[in-house]
Design an enzyme around this catalytic site. Sequence first.
Site, short mmCIF file in Angstrom:
data_model
loop_
_atom_site.label_atom_id
_atom_site.label_comp_id
_atom_site.label_asym_id
_atom_site.label_seq_id
_atom_site.Cartn_x
_atom_site.Cartn_y
_atom_site.Cartn_z
N ASP A 326 0.84 -1.19 0.00
CA ASP A 326 0.00 0.00 0.00
C ASP A 326 0.89 1.25 0.00
O ASP A 326 1.89 1.30 0.71
CB ASP A 326 -0.87 -0.03 1.26
CG ASP A 326 -1.87 1.10 1.30
OD1 ASP A 326 -2.80 1.08 0.48
OD2 ASP A 326 -1.71 2.00 2.15
N GLU A 357 1.54 0.28 -4.91
CA GLU A 357 1.04 1.55 -5.45
C GLU A 357 2.21 2.53 -5.52
O GLU A 357 2.76 2.89 -4.48
CB GLU A 357 -0.02 2.14 -4.51
CG GLU A 357 -1.29 1.35 -4.41
CD GLU A 357 -2.28 2.01 -3.45
OE1 GLU A 357 -3.40 2.32 -3.87
OE2 GLU A 357 -1.92 2.24 -2.29
#
Length: 633
Positions: A326, A357
């Site tokens: 994340d 990400e």
Amino acid sequence: MELLSHILAQGEVQITFPQQNEPFTQIVEGQCYQALCKIKAIIEDDRLNDSECFQKIAMQKEKRGVWSYQTERYLHGVYYDYQIPWDGEIVELGDPYARGCGVNGIRSMVVDLNRTNPLQWEHDQRPKKREENIIYELHIKEFSWDESGGFSKENRGKYKAFTEEHTTLFGDGEHSTGLDYLKELGVTHVQLMPVYDYGSVDESNDEEFNWGYDPENYNVPEGSYATDTEDGAVRIREFKEMVQSLHKNGFRVIMDVVYNHMYSLESNLNKAVPWYYFRTKDDGTISNGSACGNDVASERPMCANYIVDSVLYWAEEYHIDGFRFDLMGLLDVDLMNRIRRELDVRYGRGEILVFGEPWAADETAIEGTAVPALKKHIAQLDCEIGMFCDDTRDAIKGHVFEAEIPGFVNGANGLEEKILNSVRAWSTDGRNVKAPSQVITYVSAHDNWTLWDKLEKTISDEEERIRINKMAAAMYMTCQGNLFFLSGEEFARTKDGLENTYNAPIELNRLDWERAYRYTDLRTYYQGLIALRKQLPGLCDKSEGAWKRIFEEWKTEGVVGFFVDNTGKVYESKWKTLCVIYNSTRETVSKELKEGDWEILVDSESSFRWKEGKKVGCAKAAPKSVLVLGQRS
Ligand code: CA
């Protein structure tokens, strides 16, 4: 039994074994609802006896800030805290390195991990690595919470639901749900949204829901998904049972890990070594590139060690096959490359998937020469570290935040070049992306609108929307890169137009299995695309230079076409060459083909045409559709 922790202390550190229901003297902010730790301290002869139930023992100071306590006694299932002197006060905290914990993760638990292994765990094997990766993003509770899934009442919303085989719609015995459904769909990887212990849900209240992007104990499974939240061993065993069952059914398991921020600064890490594990700006304020109130300082040596140890622990102890980071853009390049290396050494090159990400919510106060793992720094990342590709996503379906801004499928002009780059996973010569292994090709994830809801903003007619949805799916499934989609995309999943449902009720977030059979036509289209994808080595090839397989491309307004060298490296395909046309115009588009027999593999009506072997001499792509043809020799 030995307990070790990295603690910076001004004086003697003590380990305490609290009595059941012994309250903390300090109530931790944000956790007041469960200041009482409801634990079952199982007292047996060979463990602490009743009179010893609350014990305070001085820990041994070792080198480099390590404190330890060793005992011959068998303490499995016993809960413990640390007390450390700090600024004239005694700070109480759980163990930042805890492997087990009580309800809501407040108290740490001593755990004999062998005792948490399910039967046959030693024979558990990850399914064989394949060239195609088709990743399905799931949330534990969303998966099985709805009654329509046909799961047993006690397992709904739990890890255990993944151990139930042959579930059907309301138990009708006909329409598969759960594991059988996933097999029929054909995905290869299940990506679990946060499953480490997180803080936003009261584990003793079954009604609460959250996505879980707020870690508390990085090395312990979340308790609200366990059938017994009060016995810290149960969450561990049931998590392993889930992984074992997914493996047995042919799925690799990816964990969504959030090492970039924590639930709150009142974390055990910050209590153990104040302000070491979190970034601060020069003016002393807290860095907040995560928009969650704190940023973990991944570039600091002990913090990097902590994260690497944690990743390796999940891979080793829980047999996890991949990690999705994340806000990876808040972590640093060196750390990511080190994680890649450490996993490769243990499991083989590229065996464990690593991707994330490549962005952050805001600027972060990263220190020194550390380079954040942002998209612009992809060239510095190992070839086997992937990034979610927002360029492909937005080129296909439109702007991720601006509802009315369409993409290629729903009417935007001028995106043809971007679409061609998407096909090659942005990895041609002179680009930063080294190979398709570095790219996650997708159009939906848990964040932002579902694909269906996004399309609804620009296409009011449902029939038209289904057609465009099919087109979007056929497009990204004929691009290079690792494929990824949000669970339910294949049956027009909706969250009533809401963009961010992280704390919305489970009734909105749950997978609606009835809907899966209401949108059978769309779902079947996905099945055909996925089954075909597995026969297209030219698109699944993730090596450097794979982009050269795409050749003789052409484009006109609203139309992109290309050929694919589909010869196999790992396995051979029936079709040596492919011809693909994306037609977003309202007219049929034709293309003369080179000599030889061409078969229709996918057209606007069906993604299973490849089963029919129907020959054509000219490529005719119907309006608003994708056409895929294959040539055998
Ligand atoms: Ca929790």
